[in-house]
Design an enzyme around this catalytic site. Sequence first.
Site, PDB file in Angstrom:
ATOM      1  N   TYR A 115       0.827  -1.214   0.000  1.00 48.94           N
ATOM      2  CA  TYR A 115       0.000   0.000   0.000  1.00 48.94           C
ATOM      3  C   TYR A 115       0.858   1.259   0.000  1.00 48.94           C
ATOM      4  O   TYR A 115       1.888   1.310   0.665  1.00 48.94           O
ATOM      5  CB  TYR A 115      -0.901   0.016   1.237  1.00 48.94           C
ATOM      6  N   TRP A 117       1.122   5.669  -1.680  1.00 46.15           N
ATOM      7  CA  TRP A 117       0.809   6.647  -2.723  1.00 46.15           C
ATOM      8  C   TRP A 117       1.905   6.797  -3.769  1.00 46.15           C
ATOM      9  O   TRP A 117       1.680   7.412  -4.797  1.00 46.15           O
ATOM     10  CB  TRP A 117       0.533   8.004  -2.073  1.00 46.15           C
TER      11      TRP A 117
HETATM   12  N1  MGD Z   1      -2.503   7.959  12.476  1.00 44.19           N
HETATM   13  C1  MGD Z   1      -2.862   8.083  11.213  1.00 44.19           C
HETATM   14  N2  MGD Z   1      -2.276   7.318  10.276  1.00 44.19           N
HETATM   15  C2  MGD Z   1      -2.630   7.447   8.983  1.00 44.19           C
HETATM   16  C3  MGD Z   1      -3.603   8.380   8.589  1.00 44.19           C
HETATM   17  C4  MGD Z   1      -4.216   9.157   9.599  1.00 44.19           C
HETATM   18  O1  MGD Z   1      -5.114   9.977   9.321  1.00 44.19           O
HETATM   19  N3  MGD Z   1      -3.806   9.006  10.891  1.00 44.19           N
HETATM   20  N4  MGD Z   1      -3.933   8.493   7.256  1.00 44.19           N
HETATM   21  C5  MGD Z   1      -3.763   7.319   6.423  1.00 44.19           C
HETATM   22  C6  MGD Z   1      -3.953   7.586   5.002  1.00 44.19           C
HETATM   23  S1  MGD Z   1      -5.438   8.307   4.555  1.00 44.19           S
HETATM   24  C7  MGD Z   1      -3.057   7.215   4.061  1.00 44.19           C
HETATM   25  S2  MGD Z   1      -3.488   7.337   2.404  1.00 44.19           S
HETATM   26  C8  MGD Z   1      -1.750   6.627   4.417  1.00 44.19           C
HETATM   27  C9  MGD Z   1      -0.597   7.076   3.516  1.00 44.19           C
HETATM   28  O2  MGD Z   1       0.447   6.203   3.605  1.00 44.19           O
HETATM   29  P1  MGD Z   1       1.515   6.027   2.419  1.00 44.19           P
HETATM   30  O3  MGD Z   1       0.858   6.207   1.096  1.00 44.19           O
HETATM   31  O4  MGD Z   1       2.261   4.769   2.648  1.00 44.19           O
HETATM   32  O5  MGD Z   1       2.474   7.266   2.695  1.00 44.19           O
HETATM   33  P2  MGD Z   1       3.528   7.973   1.726  1.00 44.19           P
HETATM   34  O6  MGD Z   1       4.402   8.783   2.614  1.00 44.19           O
HETATM   35  O7  MGD Z   1       2.826   8.676   0.631  1.00 44.19           O
HETATM   36  O8  MGD Z   1       4.363   6.749   1.167  1.00 44.19           O
HETATM   37  C10 MGD Z   1       4.816   6.686  -0.144  1.00 44.19           C
HETATM   38  C11 MGD Z   1       6.268   6.204  -0.147  1.00 44.19           C
HETATM   39  O9  MGD Z   1       6.642   5.984  -1.501  1.00 44.19           O
HETATM   40  C12 MGD Z   1       7.951   6.501  -1.701  1.00 44.19           C
HETATM   41  N5  MGD Z   1       8.093   6.809  -3.126  1.00 44.19           N
HETATM   42  C13 MGD Z   1       7.850   7.967  -3.772  1.00 44.19           C
HETATM   43  N6  MGD Z   1       8.092   7.820  -5.093  1.00 44.19           N
HETATM   44  C14 MGD Z   1       8.476   6.544  -5.277  1.00 44.19           C
HETATM   45  C15 MGD Z   1       8.843   5.790  -6.436  1.00 44.19           C
HETATM   46  O10 MGD Z   1       8.862   6.259  -7.550  1.00 44.19           O
HETATM   47  N7  MGD Z   1       9.160   4.482  -6.241  1.00 44.19           N
HETATM   48  C16 MGD Z   1       9.155   3.908  -5.014  1.00 44.19           C
HETATM   49  N8  MGD Z   1       9.480   2.615  -4.918  1.00 44.19           N
HETATM   50  N9  MGD Z   1       8.830   4.613  -3.896  1.00 44.19           N
HETATM   51  C17 MGD Z   1       8.483   5.892  -4.039  1.00 44.19           C
HETATM   52  C18 MGD Z   1       8.010   7.703  -0.807  1.00 44.19           C
HETATM   53  O11 MGD Z   1       9.354   8.058  -0.539  1.00 44.19           O
HETATM   54  C19 MGD Z   1       7.223   7.225   0.421  1.00 44.19           C
HETATM   55  O12 MGD Z   1       8.074   6.634   1.367  1.00 44.19           O
HETATM   56  O13 MGD Z   1      -1.445   6.939   5.785  1.00 44.19           O
HETATM   57  C20 MGD Z   1      -2.476   6.541   6.668  1.00 44.19           C
HETATM   58  N10 MGD Z   1      -2.025   6.662   8.051  1.00 44.19           N
HETATM   59  N1  MGD Z   2      -1.469  18.332   2.742  1.00 46.18           N
HETATM   60  C1  MGD Z   2      -1.938  17.084   2.688  1.00 46.18           C
HETATM   61  N2  MGD Z   2      -3.148  16.847   2.122  1.00 46.18           N
HETATM   62  C2  MGD Z   2      -3.639  15.593   2.093  1.00 46.18           C
HETATM   63  C3  MGD Z   2      -2.905  14.485   2.582  1.00 46.18           C
HETATM   64  C4  MGD Z   2      -1.640  14.763   3.191  1.00 46.18           C
HETATM   65  O1  MGD Z   2      -0.951  13.860   3.682  1.00 46.18           O
HETATM   66  N3  MGD Z   2      -1.195  16.053   3.224  1.00 46.18           N
HETATM   67  N4  MGD Z   2      -3.408  13.210   2.470  1.00 46.18           N
HETATM   68  C5  MGD Z   2      -4.477  12.990   1.498  1.00 46.18           C
HETATM   69  C6  MGD Z   2      -5.167  11.731   1.747  1.00 46.18           C
HETATM   70  S1  MGD Z   2      -4.398  10.283   1.303  1.00 46.18           S
HETATM   71  C7  MGD Z   2      -6.415  11.651   2.247  1.00 46.18           C
HETATM   72  S2  MGD Z   2      -7.183  10.147   2.405  1.00 46.18           S
HETATM   73  C8  MGD Z   2      -7.138  12.853   2.638  1.00 46.18           C
HETATM   74  C9  MGD Z   2      -7.686  12.611   4.027  1.00 46.18           C
HETATM   75  O2  MGD Z   2      -8.673  13.468   4.316  1.00 46.18           O
HETATM   76  P1  MGD Z   2      -9.172  13.522   5.831  1.00 46.18           P
HETATM   77  O3  MGD Z   2      -9.130  12.180   6.416  1.00 46.18           O
HETATM   78  O4  MGD Z   2     -10.459  14.203   5.818  1.00 46.18           O
HETATM   79  O5  MGD Z   2      -8.020  14.444   6.442  1.00 46.18           O
HETATM   80  P2  MGD Z   2      -7.523  14.670   7.945  1.00 46.18           P
HETATM   81  O6  MGD Z   2      -6.633  15.873   7.864  1.00 46.18           O
HETATM   82  O7  MGD Z   2      -6.936  13.453   8.496  1.00 46.18           O
HETATM   83  O8  MGD Z   2      -8.833  15.000   8.745  1.00 46.18           O
HETATM   84  C10 MGD Z   2      -9.606  16.164   8.462  1.00 46.18           C
HETATM   85  C11 MGD Z   2      -9.989  16.828   9.748  1.00 46.18           C
HETATM   86  O9  MGD Z   2     -10.963  16.074  10.426  1.00 46.18           O
HETATM   87  C12 MGD Z   2     -10.955  16.506  11.784  1.00 46.18           C
HETATM   88  N5  MGD Z   2     -11.405  15.428  12.645  1.00 46.18           N
HETATM   89  C13 MGD Z   2     -10.675  14.425  13.169  1.00 46.18           C
HETATM   90  N6  MGD Z   2     -11.443  13.620  13.927  1.00 46.18           N
HETATM   91  C14 MGD Z   2     -12.690  14.130  13.877  1.00 46.18           C
HETATM   92  C15 MGD Z   2     -13.927  13.741  14.458  1.00 46.18           C
HETATM   93  O10 MGD Z   2     -14.056  12.736  15.152  1.00 46.18           O
HETATM   94  N7  MGD Z   2     -15.005  14.529  14.182  1.00 46.18           N
HETATM   95  C16 MGD Z   2     -14.916  15.636  13.405  1.00 46.18           C
HETATM   96  N8  MGD Z   2     -16.013  16.323  13.176  1.00 46.18           N
HETATM   97  N9  MGD Z   2     -13.761  16.018  12.861  1.00 46.18           N
HETATM   98  C17 MGD Z   2     -12.664  15.279  13.080  1.00 46.18           C
HETATM   99  C18 MGD Z   2      -9.540  16.899  12.088  1.00 46.18           C
HETATM  100  O11 MGD Z   2      -9.527  18.139  12.766  1.00 46.18           O
HETATM  101  C19 MGD Z   2      -8.868  16.934  10.750  1.00 46.18           C
HETATM  102  O12 MGD Z   2      -8.097  18.096  10.513  1.00 46.18           O
HETATM  103  O13 MGD Z   2      -6.277  13.986   2.695  1.00 46.18           O
HETATM  104  C20 MGD Z   2      -5.491  14.119   1.524  1.00 46.18           C
HETATM  105  N10 MGD Z   2      -4.855  15.403   1.544  1.00 46.18           N
HETATM  106 MO    MO Z   3      -5.418   8.559   2.192  1.00 45.34          MO
END
Ligand code: MGD
Ligand code: MGD
Ligand code: MO
Length: 770
Positions: A115, A117
């Site tokens: 998994y 991005w």
């Molecule tokens: N506590 C907590 N944890 C969360 C979340 C949260 O809200 N709270 N959010 C979750 C969500 S929504 C998501 S989507 C995940 C994201 O989790 P990930 O998608 O695993 O996070 P990234 O840091 O985007 O990881 C991408 C990795 O790919 C590497 N990379 C970039 N380009 C390339 C390439 O060309 N080739 C290769 N082989 N590698 C490359 C980057 O250096 C990086 O280490 O995290 C989740 N984790």
């Molecule tokens: N800059 C930046 N943008 C991103 C990403 C990133 O890593 N960096 N990740 C991308 C990805 S993979 C995803 S999936 C999306 C994720 O999108 P989201 O999951 O919506 O993003 P978060 O910032 O984790 O959460 C949004 C807000 O929800 C609020 N929140 C948390 N818990 C609760 C709750 O119980 N109730 C309510 N009402 N609010 C709550 C928090 O204050 C938080 O700032 O964002 C995307 N956009």
């Molecule tokens: Mo995500």
Amino acid sequence: MTDTRDDAIPRTHSSHWGVFRGHWESGRLVVAPHPADPDPSPLLQNFPDALRHRARIARPMVRRGWLERGPGPDSRRGRDEFVEMGWDEVLDLLARELARVRDEHGPGAVFGGSYGWSSAGRFHHAQSQVHRFLNTSIGGYVRSVNSYSAGASAVILPHILGPFDAVCRRHVTWKQVVAHTDTVLAFGGMALKNSAVASGGVSAHVERGSMAQARARGTRFILVSPLRSDLPEEAGAEWLAPVPGTDVALMLGLAHTLATEGLHDTDFLARFCVGYPQFERYLLGQADGQPKSAEWAAAICGIKAGRIAELARRIARGRTLITVAQSLQRAEHGEQPVWMAAVLAAMLGQIGLPGGGYNYALGSLAHYGKQQNAVPIPTLSQGTNGVANFIPVARIADMLLNPGAPFDYNGRRMNYADIRLVYWAGGNPFHHHQDLNRLREAFARVDTLVVHEIAWTATARHADIVLPCTMTLERDDIGAAATDPLMVAMKKLAEPFGEARDDYAIFADLSRRLGAEAAFTEGRTAEEWLRHLYERTRAALEEKGLPAPSFDEFWRDEEVHLPSAPDDGGIIRAFREDPEGHPLPTPSGKVEIFSETVAGFGYDDCPGHPAWLEPVERPDARHPLRLVANQPHTKLHSQLDFGGYSAASKRRGREVARMNPVDAAARGIAEGDILRLFNDRGACLASASITEDVRPGVVQLPTGAWYDPADPAESKPLCVHGNPNVLTRDAGTSRLAQGCTGQLTVLEVERFEGNLPPIAAFEPPVPARR
Ligand SMILES: Nc1nc2c(c(=O)[nH]1)N[C@H]1C(S)=C(S)[C@@H](COP(=O)(O)OP(=O)(O)OC[C@H]3O[C@@H](n4cnc5c(=O)[nH]c(N)nc54)[C@H](O)[C@@H]3O)O[C@H]1N2
Ligand SMILES: Nc1nc2c(c(=O)[nH]1)N[C@H]1C(S)=C(S)[C@@H](COP(=O)(O)OP(=O)(O)OC[C@H]3O[C@@H](n4cnc5c(=O)[nH]c(N)nc54)[C@H](O)[C@@H]3O)O[C@H]1N2
Ligand SMILES: [Mo]
């Protein structure tokens, strides 16, 4: 194809956070956003310093213990030495190990879910590459389903409304909000930091401008969130800050007011929905003796009953759009707010109206609220997977720790695979997974962990075989997303770092060693693949009678405009206009307020209608505060945490945690103090920022700081950098979806009084002598 020697000429490239042009000036890469982007993301400024940063991986490395003792479980992963190795030797070794696992255990012992991005290009997309490689070269792999983003919603939405994409991507657009919406009720907000990002890329950031335009026309935005910053100033929002994780109670209080004051649309509920009567018995307390009144809700969510009732009356007037951020479902019982918001919108009778009803996750990512393209974008085929077994993605540590154990998922009883080899390319489990100390134990159990990375993430540091790969700036690619009208030539802007190679080149060489080169490469070079992938889109343009430039013209002009499909609200609007002719793809063809299917699964943690379910994890005397571990505003996840823009926001090298003055004063914490955040699972450091913009009782620490254990030999080392996933709980949302619950946990914080340990996360390991 692209010659990077011609340095001063700006060239187009794309990333998940925007399209840009890069050129070189006095030995430094300069990155300028695409001129047509109205609100470019500052995340672009992580590129220049990241490109040649010492955290990049220069040469293939093999863990000493693995090399000396061979494959097998080893708790030294993450604290062992690494030995440098040439490409030929390391690929020989890896091909032999892949063949061993395939021959001794079968491809069902390989976890290739991988998994993450990775980067934005359509061809050099690491996840697609690794899947295609494993399918063509060893017969398949155990995969993962759903995402960390939408683990619960992707499973519940099809039961109750329709496919995920139909409810969040092909539905209410920003244009409709600007033109039609009177009130936007945004649970979790629509933070601009989040809509800065869309996987595959985004050429125009329209959210800020759309909110400003809507507000100018008279739209009122209501933010329901623990953080004021979850809607921008442009929205002029009213802010309600309930206790995190209690939105369902608040929604029920709103629904109760609507029902008892006769503000609900009984015609809509009867004609377009099933199950309202069952739900209403629960709502009114006829089922359990407890009416879910505004007073009841107030005691749980901390918003006054009068304000809840007043809000209910307000959303019952005019065109109301309800949105739920992805964060709400990344928590225990995450299915419930997603479902309950749909029920609330159904009670308002607005589902399917332009700019009204329910658009799950609008504003969470830049994909949503946009029009779809009318032509397909390039995609790399992943081949056929010969292994049927899978896990819901966030069950990775569970699977590795409990081979063969049963688990529930969406009505099925399944068993975890017995995994020997884990292959990761393009993701960072030490970023995305919860309870990192448990993840370390899980990774200690496998025979072999292989990681392709651009930089020394904690995942790379835990690997047995680390293969350095190019980052996006170092290769040509095609940038496109299904919701973006610009397809761009992503031109190489720099030579590969050290000995880094493209993921494709690595897999091509491995596939040759495994006798599968023809199947993997189909005889194409990377450039030939770009031409091949481009053709599908070009042919579709030509078929529509639109300008359809040849690949060479595209490459010269650097962009092609793709036509948009009509802004017609998709299947949900069609259903509203003709419910018999265009039923929803749910079992009843209607909105399922009660789901016979879900009820039939018999899960007590996800019953047949949405309900307030008390979370297992609640604050107690030792952990009185709630942690919000949300997405960072200075980077995408952990990507380029070593880049300039991300680094500039840290203090004394640490991530910044925000908290309310009341909680800070009670603990003698001042602005800029170093905090220790802790619970029974782990502890980390962060710098304190004290602000009224965070609800009392809440500490916010974004994800993204690279895991940096002070002493990796300990079982629960202190993360000195500020990775909140040392604190979060590794448990599924429910037996239905088993989604990630990383957004919320409980903790205590204190001022850190010890000597401040150095940050080592970005220091590459010193190669050991062989
Ligand atoms: N506590 C907590 N944890 C969360 C979340 C949260 O809200 N709270 N959010 C979750 C969500 S929504 C998501 S989507 C995940 C994201 O989790 P990930 O998608 O695993 O996070 P990234 O840091 O985007 O990881 C991408 C990795 O790919 C590497 N990379 C970039 N380009 C390339 C390439 O060309 N080739 C290769 N082989 N590698 C490359 C980057 O250096 C990086 O280490 O995290 C989740 N984790
Ligand atoms: N800059 C930046 N943008 C991103 C990403 C990133 O890593 N960096 N990740 C991308 C990805 S993979 C995803 S999936 C999306 C994720 O999108 P989201 O999951 O919506 O993003 P978060 O910032 O984790 O959460 C949004 C807000 O929800 C609020 N929140 C948390 N818990 C609760 C709750 O119980 N109730 C309510 N009402 N609010 C709550 C928090 O204050 C938080 O700032 O964002 C995307 N956009
Ligand atoms: Mo995500």
